[in-house]
Scaffold this motif. Structure first.
Motif, mmCIF file in Angstrom:
data_model
loop_
_atom_site.group_PDB
_atom_site.id
_atom_site.type_symbol
_atom_site.label_atom_id
_atom_site.label_comp_id
_atom_site.label_asym_id
_atom_site.label_seq_id
_atom_site.Cartn_x
_atom_site.Cartn_y
_atom_site.Cartn_z
ATOM 1 N N GLY B 15 0.915 -1.897 -0.069
ATOM 2 C CA GLY B 15 -0.223 -0.087 0.024
ATOM 3 C C GLY B 15 1.084 1.244 0.414
ATOM 4 O O GLY B 15 1.775 1.511 0.914
ATOM 5 N N ALA B 16 -0.105 2.450 -0.710
ATOM 6 C CA ALA B 16 1.255 3.431 -0.696
ATOM 7 C C ALA B 16 0.472 4.170 -0.826
ATOM 8 O O ALA B 16 0.492 4.925 -1.613
ATOM 9 C CB ALA B 16 1.725 3.440 -1.902
ATOM 10 N N ASN B 40 -2.510 0.870 -7.541
ATOM 11 C CA ASN B 40 -1.856 1.669 -9.208
ATOM 12 C C ASN B 40 -1.529 2.816 -8.834
ATOM 13 O O ASN B 40 -1.165 3.222 -7.248
ATOM 14 C CB ASN B 40 -3.889 2.465 -9.665
ATOM 15 N N PRO B 48 -8.952 10.779 -1.018
ATOM 16 C CA PRO B 48 -9.544 10.420 -1.355
ATOM 17 C C PRO B 48 -10.701 11.084 -0.995
ATOM 18 O O PRO B 48 -12.059 11.015 -1.143
ATOM 19 C CB PRO B 48 -10.138 8.635 -1.149
ATOM 20 N N LYS B 58 -4.850 17.396 14.042
ATOM 21 C CA LYS B 58 -4.331 16.061 13.052
ATOM 22 C C LYS B 58 -3.179 16.797 12.996
ATOM 23 O O LYS B 58 -1.694 16.509 12.226
ATOM 24 C CB LYS B 58 -4.973 16.151 11.859
ATOM 25 N N GLY B 158 -5.189 0.358 3.428
ATOM 26 C CA GLY B 158 -6.155 1.657 4.100
ATOM 27 C C GLY B 158 -7.953 0.775 3.525
ATOM 28 O O GLY B 158 -7.947 0.244 4.282
ATOM 29 N N LEU B 185 -6.641 -10.742 -1.778
ATOM 30 C CA LEU B 185 -5.660 -10.364 0.244
ATOM 31 C C LEU B 185 -6.336 -10.434 1.015
ATOM 32 O O LEU B 185 -6.307 -11.527 1.795
ATOM 33 C CB LEU B 185 -4.971 -8.999 0.234
ATOM 34 N N THR B 203 -17.807 10.403 1.744
ATOM 35 C CA THR B 203 -17.662 11.164 1.527
ATOM 36 C C THR B 203 -18.397 11.933 0.320
ATOM 37 O O THR B 203 -19.298 11.118 -0.369
ATOM 38 C CB THR B 203 -16.079 10.759 0.375
#
Ligand code: FAD
Ligand code: FAD
Lengths: 624, 624
Positions: B15-16, B40, B48, B58, B158, B185, B203
Motif C-alpha cells: 500500500g502506498a 495503481n 480520496p 491532526k 486503507g 488479499l 465522502t
C-alpha cells in the motif's frame, strides 16, 4: 432494486478515453446537451500505453481531427515535451507529425477543457446497462441506480469491457493500468443482442529514469523548428526533452525464446487477437527469428515523474523473465521496473455491425467509437469518437449523417475499412491503407475538412476565419508566383548554380522554378523582389507542396473523380438483391446482409467481386 | 499455477497511501532495502476525501511526523494552496495548523520523492497473499505470480480490502474513487487466521466550480503569515486561494429526512461502523434534529481542476436525493455534480491484535498501519505508517522497538488508544484524547521528538543540526530575557499603558513581563535594546509559549513523571496472571489475553480497574 431517473440529455457518451472525449466535445459544441461518464475521472484521456500522439498515418488523423474542430491537436500542442516531423526525407504524402506528451498534463488539460465546455457535463460513474425500447437506445443506467434518458448514446469503452490482464501463466480481471474493469455492461450488451468478441493489446514495462545508463544509448532530439498539430497554432517554442535509442540483442532473444513456454501468448490462455503491427517482443522474436536486433526507444512519461516508457518492448511474459530480458539491453542493465509489461484482453464489437456513420446496425441511435470498434491507438479512437459525436448530434436534430469517404480523409479510410471490410485484429491506420495519399496529406487537412466542419457547426467562426485567411493567402501567392517571371541574367544563373540547380536558358515563372526539387520557397527570395514576408509557415508549405506536386495531384484528383462516381451511386437500404439476375449467390447474400449505402461501398465488401459490381451497375442502369 | 521468486527485500510495504508512503520512506531512510506496492501508481498518496492536511489534533500529528523525519509535512508545504493556523483565540495547546492541498500535486510530489529515495523501490502491483512460515511473515505474492521474500512486511491497505460502495439501496464492490478493490488479499489474510471486521467511511460529492454562486457564500482566506508544517522550512510565501462557507437549512434537512428510507445507512445494508466524528449529513440530521443548520466549506480540489469539494456533506443517499438536497444550499442552487457522495465499507483489523510497536500479535514481523488498523484520516494513517516503517526497519536489525508513550506525542496517544483500548468505530485523533496537552503542543514537536528520530537514524544530520540551532537559540534567548531588567521609567510605563498593560511599580525582568497575556515578544522590542533580530519565527514561538506557560507546563511535567512511573514498570510477556491472588477474574482474563508491556498499559485496558492495578503493584513489589 429500482433505478431512479436523474435527468435527460440529448447525447450521453459512455467513456472519456480519447474517443469519448472527442465525441462529447463535438456533441456539446454542436449545441447538444451532453453528458459523459468515466469510471474514474483521473483516467480521462488517459494514455495507458505509449506517451505520444501522432506518428505515421496517426499524425494525419490528428490533423484531420483538428481541421474538423476536434480537440486532440490543441491538447497535444499544449502538453507535448518533444516534437518531430517524421519521414521528411520522403515525399509530403507521408510526412507525419509525432509528439511526446506529458501524460499527466495531457489528461489534466483535456479534463479542464471538458469541465469548461458549455453544454457538457462530465461525471464519474460506471454505466451498467442501456435502456433499449423498440430497437432504439434511449438512456443509460449506472451502478449507483441513477438513470438518465438520452436521444442518442455513444459507446466508447476502450479496453475496459470484461478487461482481463495476462502476465505469464497468470491472468485476472482488470482494466488497463491497475484500474477497475467494466464487467456488467458487457453482459448487458450481450443481452441486448450484441455479439461481442475478444481482442487484445499489450504494453511494455515502465522503468525508473535514474536506473538507466544514458551513455550506452543514442540521444534523440526533437525538431528545432516545431510544427504545431493544430491549425490554430502558429510556431510553438518550448524546451524539449530527449528520448533514447537502444537495441535488443542475441542474448535478449535467447532469454525470450527459452521462455516461450511461460508466455500467455503461446500458452493458449489468450483467446483475443492482438495487433499485428504492434506485436509483443515475444511475437517479434518468434515471427522474425532471423532478425539480429529490434530497436527500442526510451521515452519519459512526463516532466514530473521519474517513470520512463520502453517503446517497442511490450510483453506478456512473467515478471521475472521481463526483468531478465530487459536487463540484457545496453543502458538497461540495472533497470528498475515500476510497472511490469502486460497484455490485456477485452470485449469489442465486430465493426461490420456498424453503419458508415458509426451507428450500430442492431440498436438505433447507438453510436460506437474507439477501441470498442476493434481499432487500436489513441488517434484512431479520437477520430472515431469525433465522428460518432458529430453523428449523434446530427441524429438528435434529425439531420443527415456526416460521412467522409476514402478520398476525403484518413478518417474516411479508417471508418470505411472498419465498417465495410471489417477487421480480424486491432486495426491501426497506416498511410498504405489510403488510395489517394498525395491528396490526403497532413499539411492540407484544413483545406480538405475545415469547410465541412464549419458547415455542420463544429468549427468555430474564429477557426473558420483563420482558415479562409490562410487558404486565400496561399492561393494568392501561388497565383502571384505564376506571374513573376525571372530572366536568365548572369547573377541569377550564378545563384541557381550555387544552389546546385541548372542555369536558366529563357524566362521562367517563379512557379516553374519552384517545381525544381532543389528549390524551396525560401530560396526563391532573392529572385522575388516584391515578395511580402508575411506568409505563415503553413501557407508556405501549401505553396511549395501544391506547386511542386501539381502534376501528380491533378492525376490523383482524376482517379478520385472516378472513385466518386461509384460512391455517388447510392443504394436503397433494405433492397432485396436476389432480384438481380446473374449475380453470384455469395455476393447476393453479402449484399442482402450488409446493405451497402453505395455501389462504391458494395465494391469493397469482401466476397463481392468486380464482376458482381458490373452486374449491379447494369441492373441499375436498366432500372432507371 | 506456481508463483516465481523475483527478489528479496528487508522490508516490503503493501500500500502506498498516506500510511504506506511514510512506512516505506522511513524504512528506506533507515538503510533498509525496501519495496512498496500500490494497486495503481496514480493513486500513490491519493486523497480520496477532503483536500486538506492537518486540523485540530491532526495538525499536531503532522508536526510530530515531521519532527521524526517523516514526509507529510514537507510534502504539504510544497503543495498547499491555502494555509491557516486554527484555534488561535485559544491557548497554544490547541493551536493546530491546517492546509488545503492541491490533490494532484500532493500525489505527484510524494511519488517523486519515493521514486528518488535511495534503497526504495516503488512498484505497481496487487499483493494477493503473504508467505507465512512458523507464524512469521516472510514475503508476499502478487496477482501476477511474482513473489518476493522479505524480513518484515508492513500492511497498509486503507479502504481497499473488500471495498464496497453504498449509494442509496445500491451497493457494489469497489475501492475508493472509482478504483479497483482488493478482494483476494482479504480472503487470504483470513486464511492466515486474522479476524477482520467491517468499518465504513463516506465522502461528499464534488461539484464544478463554475456551477456555484460565490456571491451567496462567505469567502474564507488563508493566513497572511504562513506557518510551515515542516520544521525544515522557514516562512513560506505563496499566493493562496479562497474557500467558501455556506450552510444547510430547513429545506435541506427536510429533503434528507424524507428520504431516510432510501438511505443505505438506515436501510441496514451497511454493516460497517462509521466514524462518529465525521458523520454523514443524514446522520447529522438524524442525531441533531434540533439543529437549524450545519456549516459547509466549499474547497477547491486543486489549482488545475474545476472540481470543488463540499466539506461537511458526506452522504450515502441516492444520487437524485443528493442533487436535490445540495441544491437547497445557498450558492449551490445550480450545482453540477462531477462525482456523487458515497459510503465505502472495508475490511480492517481490530487493533487490539496489535502490539505497541504495531506488530501483529498473531503473525510475527508483520506490522500494520493506517485505516487498516481501524483509524480514519490521512494524518492518523501517516503517523502509524511512520511508526510501522520504523519498527519494521528496527526488527530487521533485531533492535528494540521504538514506541512513543502518551506523554511524549500525539502519535503515542493515537497508537496507545488503538492497541490498548481498541476502537469500535473509525478512530480519529482529537486534542481531548491527550492527557498532557500543554506539553504535547504542535509548536514543540521537534523538541519532543527530533532527538529520538536522530537516535534511530531517521532524522538527517541536516535536520538535526537545524534542530539543535533552534533549540539552543530559544534556550539562550529565554535565559537572556530573565536577566534583562527594566525599571519603571515614565517612558516605559507610558508604553505599557498604551498596550493596555499595567505600569511597573518596581524593576522586573523581560521574562516576567512576557508572562503578561497582552505582551508579546515583538512588543518587548522597544524595551530590549540589546536584542539581536535574528531569532526565527519558530524560536520566537518557543520563547513566548515556554515563558508564558511555564507554571502550567511545570505542573504537567510533574503529572507526566507520575505517569512514567507506571509506564516504566515493565511486565513480562507471557506472564500468567492467575498467579496473582486477589485480582478479579475479568482482569486476570484480560491481562492474560492482552499481555500488556507495562503496568501503565495494563491500567488502560478496558475491564482492568484501578483496584486491579493496585493488586498488581503490590504483587510485583512483593516479588522483588
Ligand atoms: C495495455 C494497453 C496497451 C496498448 N497498446 C497500444 C499500442 O501499442 N499501440 C496503440 O496504438 N494503441 C495501444 N493501446 C490502445 C490505446 O490505448 C487505445 O486505443 C485508446 O486509449 C482507446 O481509446 P478509447 O477512447 O477507445 O478507450 P479508452 O482510452 O480505453 O477509454 C475508455 C473509457 O471508457 C470508460 N468506460 C469503460 N467502461 C465504462 C462504463 N461501463 N461506464 C462508464 N465509463 C466506462 C473508461 O473509464 C474510459 O474513460 C493500448 C491500450 C492498452 C490498455
Ligand atoms: C470515501 C472516503 C471517505 C473518507 N472520509 C474521511 C473523512 O471524512 N475524514 C477522515 O479523516 N478520513 C477520511 N477518509 C480516510 C482517509 O482517506 C484514509 O484514512 C487514509 O487515506 C488512509 O490512508 P491509508 O494509507 O491507510 O490507506 P489508503 O490511502 O487507502 O491507501 C491504501 C493503499 O494500499 C494500496 N493497496 C490496497 N490493497 C493492496 C494490495 N492488495 N496490494 C497492493 N496495494 C494495495 C492501495 O493501492 C493504496 O495505495 C476517507 C476515505 C475514503 C475512501
Amino acid at each position: 432494486m429500482n433505478y431512479y431517473m436523474m435527468g435527460e440529455y440529448d447525447v450521453i457518451v459512455i467513456g472519456a478515453g480519447h474517443a469519448g472525449c472527442e465525441a462529447a466535445l463535438a456533441s456539446a459544441r454542436m449545441g447538444k446537451k451532453t453528458l459523459v461518464f468515466s469510471i474514474n475521472l483521473e483516467a480521462v484521456a488517459m494514455m495507458p500505453c505509449n506517451p505520444s500522439i501522432g506518428g505515421t498515418g496517426k499524425g494525419h488523423l490528428v490533423r484531420e481531427i483538428d481541421a474538423l474542430g476536434g480537440e486532440m491537436g490543441l491538447n497535444i500542442d499544449k502538453t507535448f515535451i518533444q516534437s518531430k516531423m517524421l519521414n521528411t526525407a520522403k515525399g509530403p504524402a507521408v510526412h507525419s507529425l509525432r509528439a511526446q506528451a506529458d501524460k499527466h498534463q495531457y489528461h489534466e488539460e483535456m479534463k479542464k477543457t471538458m469541465e469548461r465546455q458549455k453544454n457538457l457535463d462530465l461525471k464519474q460513474g460506471e454505466v451498467v446497462d442501456l435502456f433499449v425500447e423498440d430497437g432504439k437506445v434511449c438512456g443509460v443506467i449506472l451502478r449507483t441506480g441513477a438513470a438518465y434518458r438520452a436521444k442518442a448514446v455513444v459507446l466508447a469503452t476502450g479496453t475496459f469491457l470484461r478487461g482481463k490482464i495476462f502476465i505469464g501463466e497468470w491472468s485476472f480481471s482488470s482494466g488497463p493500468n491497475g484500474l477497475a474493469p467494466s464487467m456488467e455492461l458487457a453482459d448487458n450488451l450481450r443481452k441486448h443482442g450484441m455479439e461481442l468478441r475478444r481482442f487484445k493489446t499489450g504494453t511494455p514495462a515502465r522503468a525508473l529514469a535514474d536506473s538507466l545508463d544514458y551513455a550506452k544509448m543514442q540521444e534523440q532530439h526533437g525538431d528545432e523548428k516545431i510544427v504545431p498539430f493544430s491549425f490554430m497554432n502558429d510556431e510553438l517554442d518550448k524546451e524539449q526533452i530527449s528520448c533514447w535509442l537502444t537495441y535488443t540483442n542475441a542474448e535478449t532473444h535467447e532469454i525470450i525464446r527459452n521462455n516461450f513456454s511461460r508466455s500467455a501468448l503461446f500458452g493458449g490462455q489468450i483467446e483475443g487477437v492482438g495487433p499485428r503491427y504492434c506485436p509483443s517482443i515475444e511475437d517479434k522474436v518468434n515471427r522474425f527469428s532471423d532478425k539480429q536486433r529490434h530497436q527500442l526507444f526510451i521515452e519519459p512519461e512526463g516532466l514530473n515523474t521519474e517513470e520512463m516508457y520502453i517503446q517497442g518492448m511490450s510483453s506478456s511474459l512473467p515478471e521475472d523473465v521481463q526483468e531478465a530480458f530487459y536487463k540484457t539491453i545496453p543502458g538497461l542493465e540495472n533497470l528498475k521496473i515500476t510497472r511490469p509489461a502486460y497484455a490485456i484482453e477485452y470485449d469489442c464489437i465486430d465493426p461490420l455491425y456498424l453503419k458508415t456513420n458509426l451507428e450500430n446496425r442492431q440498436i438505433e441511435n447507438l453510436f460506437c467509437a474507439g477501441q470498442f470498434n476493434g481499432s487500436s491507438g489513441y488517434e484512431e479512437a479520437a477520430a472515431q469518437g469525433l465522428m460518432a459525436g458529430i453523428n449523434a448530434a446530427l441524429r438528435v436534430d434529425e439531420k443527415e449523417p456526416f460521412v467522409l469517404d476514402r478520398s476525403e480523409a484518413y478518417i474516411g479510410v479508417l471508418i470505411d475499412d472498419l465498417v465495410t471490410k471489417g477487421t480480424n485484429e486491432p486495426y491501426r491506420i497506416m498511410t498504405s491503407r489510403a488510395e489517394y495519399r498525395l491528396v490526403l496529406r497532413q499539411d492540407n487537412a484544413d483545406l480538405r475538412l475545415t469547410e465541412k466542419g464549419h458547415r455542420i457547426g463544429l468549427v468555430t467562426q474564429e477557426r473558420y476565419d483563420r482558415f479562409l485567411k490562410t487558404k486565400n493567402e496561399a492561393a494568392a501567392e501561388m497565383e502571384r508566383l505564376e506571374h513573376v517571371i525571372v530572366t536568365p541574367t548572369e547573377e541569377i544563373n550564378a545563384y541557381l548554380v550555387s544552389l546546385g540547380s541548372s542555369p536558366l536558358k529563357s524566362g521562367i515563372s517563379l512557379s516553374e522554378l519552384l517545381k525544381r526539387p532543389e528549390i524551396t520557397y525560401a530560396l526563391l527570395a532573392p529572385l522575388d523582389k516584391n515578395r511580402e514576408n508575411s506568409l505563415s509557415m503553413h501557407s508556405i508549405t501549401q505553396v511549395e507542396v501544391q506547386v511542386k506536386y501539381t502534376g501528380y495531384i491533378a492525376k490523383q484528383l482524376q482517379q478520385i473523380e472516378r472513385f466518386k462516381k461509384l460512391e455517388d451511386k447510392k443504394l436503397k437500404q433494405g433492397f432485396d438483391y436476389t432480384k438481380i439476375e446473374g449475380m453470384r449467390l455469395e455476393a447476393i447474400q453479402k449484399l442482402n446482409q450488409f446493405q451497402p449505402v453505395s455501389v462504391g461501398q458494395a465494391s469493397r465488401i469482401s466476397g463481392v467481386s468486380p464482376a458482381d459490381i458490373n452486374v449491379l451497375l447494369v441492373y441499375f442502369e436498366k432500372m432507371r
